[in-house]
Design a protein around this motif. Structure first.
Motif, PDB file in Angstrom:
ATOM      1  N   SER A   1      20.174  23.289  57.908  1.00 48.46           N
ATOM      2  CA  SER A   1      20.369  24.882  57.999  1.00 48.46           C
ATOM      3  C   SER A   1      19.430  25.611  58.759  1.00 48.46           C
TER       4      SER A   1
ATOM      5  N   ASN B   1      28.545  29.390  53.516  1.00 45.23           N
ATOM      6  CA  ASN B   1      27.216  29.363  52.957  1.00 45.23           C
ATOM      7  C   ASN B   1      26.989  27.864  52.716  1.00 45.23           C
TER       8      ASN B   1
ATOM      9  N   VAL C   1      27.775  23.872  53.744  1.00 52.50           N
ATOM     10  CA  VAL C   1      28.417  22.940  54.758  1.00 52.50           C
ATOM     11  C   VAL C   1      29.541  22.448  54.380  1.00 52.50           C
TER      12      VAL C   1
ATOM     13  N   HIS D   1      23.435  23.674  60.881  1.00 54.85           N
ATOM     14  CA  HIS D   1      24.525  24.382  60.688  1.00 54.85           C
ATOM     15  C   HIS D   1      24.223  25.949  60.654  1.00 54.85           C
TER      16      HIS D   1
ATOM     17  N   SER E   1      25.281  29.661  59.404  1.00 53.64           N
ATOM     18  CA  SER E   1      26.171  30.445  58.580  1.00 53.64           C
ATOM     19  C   SER E   1      26.373  31.869  59.020  1.00 53.64           C
TER      20      SER E   1
ATOM     21  N   GLU F   1      24.713  34.979  57.049  1.00 49.91           N
ATOM     22  CA  GLU F   1      23.161  35.139  57.143  1.00 49.91           C
ATOM     23  C   GLU F   1      22.757  36.250  58.035  1.00 49.91           C
TER      24      GLU F   1
END
Length: 803
Positions: free
Chosen positions: A264, A291, A293, A312, A314, A317
């Motif tokens: 992340s 949020n 994966v 990843h 998001s 965020e």
């Protein structure tokens, strides 16, 4: 229906199922399902009717079983249609029947199911009423799942040779089923739904018949049906959930996949992630609004884990605005960005409302190597530089030889700029580098041809692999040096000219070599493999132990811990009791019972006098010696302990004996001993005080002795040139005058009588020795004595009349 009649009917399975010979598999399945449902209902209704009548007419056996013949006919019919379907659903057995009329398995086919082994009816609530104990019969028929399970069935050989190797890049879910397994029949539609949803994402599915592959089922630990396992990296993980559903299966797959497949990221961490391409992998970023994966991203990352590091981002965020603005990401779409060494811009971009797994794999497959990858394994070498025998289709592999040091990074960067500058076709040219210190044998095989440099580091070699271990090659004449920009540009032009020349079909590389396989630099050592195995086992404990098994496991663990604790307490109490008994015996001055004392070799020092003279000297056996210390009554308390300490290491030598001699009583014996060797001193006096501290080694049989004295030339070469009297024998106690007859030199009385106002006084002081220092050099003399390097004084006889 007799057994002979049943076998006669089985000779034509098409008539049993009511289908034509040209019927396809779907028509056969539909016919089988219809007949199985029909006869299953008849058989089930017969048993229910018999159960009800057993209460209405409990004592009338005829009325209790009015449909007994019907039940037997239904059971036989069910088995017949099942066997018929097994023949027609198996293409090999169907072909055998069409050609030869064979309906039974032969040794060339797999074993047919054993219908006699069915002893329980897993799902039927009336099982107890249909058993032999209740007057009925055992319910023996098979639903034999014929759709999804049979279509996906694999053998144990396929499991070993296909599933386990493929599980390195693709997780597999395997279901064990069997004949007469009604829970398997109920699980079939759920399994089919799971298969339809997850198989397109990259999950492998297979089924195994537990009766046909009983050895594999026992090896894995299948104890009930249906039984589901997951396989990742060759490691088996057991599905222990009580229910089977799509969501629970997704959770199970997430749990068995390796951790940290996808990292992340946000605005603060994505640049650092992209700059870590030094691990020889490209970077791929998945961007969407979720949020969590997605499963498809995890499976893609697992498939390319050797060549691609995935992250990843998001969009939900807060700290992603800078990244979105920099790379112009559409928030309404799902995106994938692929980066190599240049993190300023991606080498590939993929954007869609929903990224398809196959599309992501195609993009990553086309860009899975860095601009200048490092040859770190034979597998990577095979992918970058495959074999090609045709000259018209040959691929030239350009390899830069470097060391794993930061000083060679500019050379690698110069090679990357060269690749960007000329934009070579990837189908004909591949550029790479390797670490010389890690692939020495590979580089050594290329160092015998013409034009090979003496030191291959920072040189470029061009390869053409014609076979797996045989290559044609040519070295670039100039060194790949970045210290001089003008020289570097000239070297780049030389490399471009060489590649342009070699790409022509008429050109031939001048050198041939047989290369060894590259060392796998990422391979784990023994310790690493052990740690990995322990981590895998630890990670799978939670999956392999269900809630029902937790209590027995805890019970066993607590029982073992309790036993260990009791044993420790008992051992501690026994040790305390033993110590108290030993202390009690020690207070009484007795040896505690059971005490084993090792025999210790004691050192005895005898006094050399008339009573012991023969035993210690005159009658000594060949090879034996006696070490004698000369002392007086006053010096004995000081010298004897030191003498004991010096000779203690030799106490185990059985050829040695130790003694001391009192010079006051036996000075005459000592004088007679010395006069046999010092014939020039016939009328000289001997001072007993100067003899103190002398050590004699007496060999009674060979009649010689060796002498140690603090002022002996053998002991102190430093004093030899200062005191010439020592050479004449003054160190043995002889002196020409009686000027100092009453002085105690070793005790220091001469020091108190003289001052230190002249150089002669200082020289005299340097020759003074104290009793505490007389035996300081004795250990070294003893070593030389046993080495045989000390001087031996031979005599004619041993003196008599020792007191």
């Amino acid at each position: 229906m007799s057994k002979r009649e049943a076998n006669a009917i089985l000779r034509n399975p098409y008539e049993i199922l009511g289908v034509e010979r040209r019927a396809n598999i779907n028509e056969i399945k539909r016919a089988y399902k219809a007949l199985a449902r029909k006869w299953y209902c008849i058989l089930h209704f017969t048993h229910i009717q018999s159960f009800i009548l057993s209460f209405v007419h409990p004592f009338d056996s005829k009325r209790r079983h009015p449909d007994k013949n019907t039940a037997k006919e239904a059971e036989s019919k069910f088995i017949e249609i099942t066997k018929a379907y097994e023949i027609l659903s198996d293409p090999q057995r169907r072909e055998e029947f069409d050609k030869y009329g064979i309906t039974e398995d032969t040794p060339n086919f797999r074993n047919k199911p054993d219908y006699t082994g069915f002893n329980r009816f897993d799902f039927d609530p009336f099982e107890s009423f249909f058993s032999s104990e209740s007057g009925g019969f055992q319910f023996k028929f098979s639903t034999n799942q014929g759709n999804v399970f049979h279509k996906q069935t694999i053998t144990a050989k396929a499991y070993e040779n296909k599933v386990l190797p493929q599980s390195q890049s693709q997780p597999f879910i395997i279901l064990f089923y069997g004949d007469l397994c009604f829970p398997c029949f109920h699980a079939e539609p759920v399994w089919q739904k799971i298969y339809q949803e997850l198989e397109p994402l990259g999950v492998g599915f297979a089924t195994i018949h537990s009766q046909h592959e009983s050895g594999l089922a026992r090896k894995i630990g299948v104890n009930s049906l249906p039984y589901i396992i997951g396989i990742v990296d060759g490691v088996v993980r057991h599905y222990k959930d009580d229910q089977l559903s799509l969501l629970r299966m997704i959770e199970f797959i997430r749990r068995i996949l390796p951790k940290n497949l996808v990292t992340s990221l946000n605005d603060l961490t994505y640049e650092q992630f992209l700059e870590q391409w030094g691990d020889n992998r490209i970077r791929a970023l998945f961007i969407n609004s979720d949020n969590v994966v997605k499963m498809r991203y995890l499976l893609t990352a697992f498939y390319f884990k050797e060549r691609v590091a995935c992250g990843h981002i998001s969009l939900n965020e807060m700290e992603t605005a800078e990244f979105v603005h920099r790379f112009n990401i559409d928030p309404k779409m799902s995106s994938m960005l692929v980066f190599n060494e240049d993190i300023s811009r991606p080498i590939a971009t993929l954007s869609a409302p929903e990224l398809k797994p196959q599309t992501m794999k195609d993009v990553l497959e086309s860009n899975k190597f860095l601009l200048l990858p490092r040859l770190s394994s034979q597998m990577l070498f095979d992918q970058l530089c495959p074999t090609e025998t045709l000259r018209t289709r040959r691929r030239l592999c350009v390899v830069l030889i470097t060391n794993n040091v930061p000083e060679h990074e500019p050379q690698r960067a110069a090679m990357r700029s060269f690749i960007k500058e000329y934009s070579f076709n990837k189908d004909r040219f591949r550029f790479m580098y390797l670490f010389h210190e890690k692939q020495k044998e590979f580089v050594k095989a290329l160092s015998y041809g013409s034009g090979s440099p003496e030191t291959p580091v920072l040189h470029v070699v061009v390869l053409w692999r014609r076979e797996h271990d045989r290559v044609l090659y040519e070295w670039l004449p100039s060194m790949w040096d970045t210290s001089d920009p003008q020289k570097l540009n000239q070297t780049k032009n030389e490399l471009y000219s060489l590649l342009s020349k070699l790409i022509k079909n008429t050109e031939v590389l001048p050198n041939k070599a047989q290369v060894v396989a590259l060392i796998d630099e990422q391979a784990h050592g023994l310790f690493g493999r052990i740690v990995k195995k322990i981590l895998v086992m630890t990670d799978g404990i939670g999956d392999n132990i269900t809630k029902k098994e937790v209590l027995p496991v805890l019970s066993v663990a607590l029982s073992i811990g309790f036993i260990i604790l009791i044993g420790y307490i008992i051992q501690h109490l026994v040790r305390i009791e033993e110590e108290s008994i030993q202390e009690r015996y020690r207070r009484l001055g007795k040896m505690p019972p059971g005490t084993k004392t090792k025999p210790e070799c004691k050192l005895n020092i005898h006094e050399l006098r008339g009573e012991t003279y023969n035993g210690l000297v005159r009658l000594l056996k060949p090879g034996c010696r006696t070490i004698v210390l000369l002392c007086s009554n006053e010096s004995k308390p000081k010298l004897l302990p030191k003498f004991y300490k010096c000779v203690y290491p030799y106490r185990r030598n059985k050829t040695l004996m130790f003694a001391y001699l009192m010079v006051e009583k036996n000075i005459d014996w000592y004088k007679k001993l010395l006069l046999q060797t010092l014939t020039d001193y016939k009328d000289l006096n001997i001072n007993p005080k100067n003899c103190i501290g002398t050590v004699l080694s007496l060999n009674g049989f060979r009649k010689y002795f060796c002498v140690y004295h603090a002022k002996h030339p053998e002991t102190s070469h430093r004093r030899r040139h200062r005191n010439r009297d020592n050479e004449g024998g003054a160190f043995l106690g002889f002196e020409d005058t009686s000027e100092e007859e009453n002085s105690d030199v070793e005790a220091g009385t001469l020091i108190s009588r003289r001052g230190f106002n002249t150089a002669d006084d200082e020289d005299a002081l340097s020759n003074i020795l104290f009793e505490e220092n007389l035996l300081d050099a004795l250990p070294n003399w003893l070593e030389r004595l046993f080495e045989g390097t000390t001087h031996r004084y031979h005599i004619q006889y041993w003196p008599e009349h020792m007191k």
